[in-house]
Design a protein around this motif. Structure first.
Motif, PDB file in Angstrom:
ATOM      1  N   GLY A  14       3.943  -7.602  -3.784  1.00  0.00           N
ATOM      2  CA  GLY A  14       3.325  -6.441  -4.427  1.00  0.00           C
ATOM      3  C   GLY A  14       2.062  -6.840  -5.175  1.00  0.00           C
ATOM      4  N   PRO A  15       1.216  -5.831  -5.480  1.00  0.00           N
ATOM      5  CA  PRO A  15      -0.086  -6.130  -6.075  1.00  0.00           C
ATOM      6  C   PRO A  15      -0.023  -6.722  -7.493  1.00  0.00           C
ATOM      7  CG  PRO A  15       0.271  -3.762  -5.918  1.00  0.00           C
ATOM      8  CD  PRO A  15       1.394  -4.404  -5.190  1.00  0.00           C
ATOM      9  N   GLY A  52       0.227 -10.704  -2.735  1.00  0.00           N
ATOM     10  CA  GLY A  52       0.277  -9.258  -2.940  1.00  0.00           C
ATOM     11  C   GLY A  52       1.013  -8.549  -1.811  1.00  0.00           C
ATOM     12  N   CYS A  65      -4.406 -15.013  -3.183  1.00  0.00           N
ATOM     13  CA  CYS A  65      -3.504 -14.063  -3.852  1.00  0.00           C
ATOM     14  C   CYS A  65      -3.171 -12.868  -2.951  1.00  0.00           C
ATOM     15  CB  CYS A  65      -4.127 -13.545  -5.155  1.00  0.00           C
ATOM     16  SG  CYS A  65      -4.168 -14.788  -6.447  1.00  0.00           S
ATOM     17  N   ILE A  66      -4.005 -12.626  -1.916  1.00  0.00           N
ATOM     18  CA  ILE A  66      -3.771 -11.469  -1.038  1.00  0.00           C
ATOM     19  C   ILE A  66      -2.400 -11.557  -0.350  1.00  0.00           C
ATOM     20  CG2 ILE A  66      -4.603 -10.221   1.023  1.00  0.00           C
ATOM     21  CD1 ILE A  66      -7.473 -10.864   0.006  1.00  0.00           C
ATOM     22  N   ALA A 106       0.303 -10.502  -7.759  1.00  0.00           N
ATOM     23  CA  ALA A 106      -0.927 -11.113  -7.247  1.00  0.00           C
ATOM     24  C   ALA A 106      -2.041 -11.016  -8.282  1.00  0.00           C
ATOM     25  CB  ALA A 106      -1.346 -10.416  -5.952  1.00  0.00           C
ATOM     26  N   VAL A 107      -2.146  -9.846  -8.929  1.00  0.00           N
ATOM     27  CA  VAL A 107      -3.181  -9.662  -9.960  1.00  0.00           C
ATOM     28  C   VAL A 107      -2.891 -10.571 -11.151  1.00  0.00           C
ATOM     29  CG1 VAL A 107      -4.172  -7.999 -11.593  1.00  0.00           C
ATOM     30  CG2 VAL A 107      -3.762  -7.308  -9.236  1.00  0.00           C
TER      31      VAL A 107
END
Ligand SMILES: [Zn+2]
Length: 176
Positions: free
Chosen positions: A101-102, A97, A93-94, A105-106
């Motif tokens: 953007g984060p 992100g 997921c990094i 990914a979260v």
């Protein structure tokens, strides 16, 4: 659990993200729910048949070859359903992100985690830490564990749908 239960559970996991002030907005709530629902289907790449493996994009089933390899290599509810699989997926997921953007990914990670949590509520459970198929991990006591495709699971579907609807409505633009 069935694919649709996982997808709904994944979309519903955005409730957790909405606890972070300012993270979930009118503009991003629906896309985040969709991304989390997608993430929630990914662990079942290792199933013989699953929603993610049969997902069609432009006449193709892009996840079928990966699913074939994952099922052959590890089997169902093994590495991809283990805590180690979750940690590895969080690593994947990094780059998401960094690219998008984060929050996406979260959402993807939350969806994946919701799948493991859902399966940990069933009688088969998931592998224990880090990937111990012989030591299953459960979130519910033995008598409360769900059977995949059972009436109890069917009853969860409308409840999860209502939870998602409330999440979407709570971010509905209220301009006069
Ligand atoms: Zn599963």
């Amino acid at each position: 659990m069935m694919g649709r239960t996982h997808a709904l559970l994944g979309a519903g996991s955005i409730w957790l993200l909405s606890a972070v002030p300012g993270a979930v907005t009118n503009a991003n709530v629906a896309p985040l729910c969709a991304i989390a629902a997608f993430g929630a289907l990914l662990p079942d790449l290792d199933a013989g048949e699953s929603m993610i493996r049969s997902l069609r994009v432009g006449g193709f089933r892009p996840f079928a070859p990966i699913g074939f390899v994952a099922h052959r290599q590890w089997g169902h509810r093994a590495l991809l359903h283990s805590p180690a699989g979750l940690v590895a997926f969080a690593g994947l997921c990094i780059p998401v992100g960094l690219l998008w953007g984060p929050l996406p990914a979260v959402a993807l990670g939350l969806g994946y985690a919701s799948h493991l949590a859902g399966d940990a509520c069933t009688r088969t459970g998931i592998p224990g830490w880090p990937n111990r198929p012989d030591r299953r991990f459960f979130l519910l006591p033995p008598r409360s564990r769900l059977v995949t495709g059972s009436t109890a699971e069917e009853c969860l579907v409308p409840l999860l749908a209502v939870a998602i609807l409330l999440l979407l409505l709570s971010h509905y633009p209220t301009t006069a």
